[in-house]
Design an enzyme around this catalytic site. Sequence first.
Site, short mmCIF file in Angstrom:
data_model
loop_
_atom_site.label_atom_id
_atom_site.label_comp_id
_atom_site.label_asym_id
_atom_site.label_seq_id
_atom_site.Cartn_x
_atom_site.Cartn_y
_atom_site.Cartn_z
N THR A 28 0.85 -1.20 0.00
CA THR A 28 0.00 0.00 0.00
C THR A 28 0.88 1.25 0.00
O THR A 28 1.97 1.23 0.58
CB THR A 28 -0.90 -0.02 1.25
OG1 THR A 28 -1.77 -1.15 1.14
CG2 THR A 28 -1.75 1.24 1.37
N GLY A 29 0.38 2.32 -0.61
CA GLY A 29 1.11 3.58 -0.61
C GLY A 29 1.47 3.99 -2.03
O GLY A 29 1.25 3.23 -2.99
N THR A 31 4.35 4.33 -3.54
CA THR A 31 5.38 3.54 -4.22
C THR A 31 4.80 2.19 -4.66
O THR A 31 5.01 1.75 -5.79
CB THR A 31 6.60 3.33 -3.30
OG1 THR A 31 6.89 4.56 -2.62
CG2 THR A 31 7.82 2.88 -4.09
N ALA A 85 7.75 1.53 2.23
CA ALA A 85 8.04 1.72 3.66
C ALA A 85 8.20 3.21 3.93
O ALA A 85 8.49 3.99 3.02
CB ALA A 85 9.32 0.98 4.05
N ASP A 86 8.00 3.56 5.18
CA ASP A 86 8.23 4.95 5.59
C ASP A 86 9.69 5.17 5.97
O ASP A 86 10.21 6.27 5.78
CB ASP A 86 7.30 5.31 6.75
CG ASP A 86 5.86 5.18 6.33
OD1 ASP A 86 5.46 5.90 5.39
OD2 ASP A 86 5.14 4.33 6.89
N GLY A 97 3.24 2.00 7.86
CA GLY A 97 1.94 2.37 8.40
C GLY A 97 1.57 3.82 8.16
O GLY A 97 0.52 4.27 8.61
N GLY A 98 2.45 4.54 7.43
CA GLY A 98 2.11 5.92 7.10
C GLY A 98 0.79 6.00 6.34
O GLY A 98 0.04 6.97 6.47
N GLY A 99 0.50 4.96 5.58
CA GLY A 99 -0.76 4.92 4.84
C GLY A 99 -1.87 4.22 5.62
O GLY A 99 -2.97 4.03 5.09
N GLU A 105 -0.57 -5.20 6.06
CA GLU A 105 0.77 -5.31 5.46
C GLU A 105 1.63 -6.30 6.24
O GLU A 105 2.38 -7.09 5.65
CB GLU A 105 1.44 -3.93 5.44
CG GLU A 105 0.81 -2.98 4.45
CD GLU A 105 1.34 -1.57 4.54
OE1 GLU A 105 1.31 -0.87 3.52
OE2 GLU A 105 1.77 -1.14 5.63
C1 5RP Z 1 1.23 2.14 4.19
C2 5RP Z 1 2.71 2.01 4.21
C3 5RP Z 1 3.44 2.55 3.04
O1 5RP Z 1 4.18 1.52 2.46
C4 5RP Z 1 4.34 3.65 3.50
O2 5RP Z 1 3.56 4.64 4.14
C5 5RP Z 1 5.11 4.28 2.34
O3 5RP Z 1 4.23 4.95 1.51
P1 5RP Z 1 4.73 5.78 0.25
O4 5RP Z 1 5.24 4.79 -0.73
O5 5RP Z 1 3.52 6.52 -0.22
O6 5RP Z 1 5.81 6.72 0.74
O7 5RP Z 1 3.32 1.50 5.11
O8 5RP Z 1 0.66 1.70 5.38
#
Ligand code: 5RP
Length: 232
Positions: A28-29, A31, A85-86, A97-99, A105
């Site tokens: 998710t996210g 990327t 990943a964050d 978990g930023g998303g 996940e």
């Molecule tokens: C979602 C996540 C994402 O992988 C994480 O937040 C990175 O997101 P992005 O690719 O938009 O920077 O852990 O829960």
Amino acid sequence: MDARQLKIEAARAALAHVEDGTTIGIGTGSTAEEFVRLLSARVADGFVVKGVATSERTAALCRELGIALTTLDETPHLALTVDGADEVAPDLALIKGGGGALLREKIVAAASDRMIVIADGSKLVDVLGRFPLPVEVNRFGLGATRRAIDEAANRLGLTGPVALRMTAGEPFVTDGGHLILDASFGRIPDPRALSDAMHTIPGVVEHGLFIDLASLAIIAADDGIKTLESTR
Ligand code: 5RP
């Protein structure tokens, strides 16, 4: 290269690890979404793959782009998961978990033989903790759970605000119906100790420290692709 292009490059490199005829976990996210877009182009060319999506948002994008989906009930064991990943530490410990999708996940990553993390260079850190640590918690007992998280962190020498994640003026609700507390503890020198401590708190559903789950990180930066590997 701009950040989006770097994400695309990392996603493209991960695509080379996906085998025809397999079922994979899909993260998710932003990327992970680039990965989904590239994967869908392969599928349109006849590549056969099924995905287990780590969020409703990813599932919707997969459906829209023609990637077949399945579940961990039908396919409980996966060869590979690709996710963003964050933060990525040199030993491949992660903050995720930023998303808001950290629970699914982590379930999907744990059901996979290999987890490939894709990210742009801004996600690489020496020590985890610049990004607030997301902690998924049950709605019931929120105040007590927040206090217990504070106390557990304090015992490990960590302090900082633990904030309820909000979106459009309302608490953010995960796909599992839970809430997220974002813990800004700063540097986390011993992620395993913090992970263990949080797992003892009943109201904590899961947290965003991913330890011993990632096997390969593909990091795209202006000077090229860098890979970090673990023995997992
Ligand atoms: C979602 C996540 C994402 O992988 C994480 O937040 C990175 O997101 P992005 O690719 O938009 O920077 O852990 O829960």
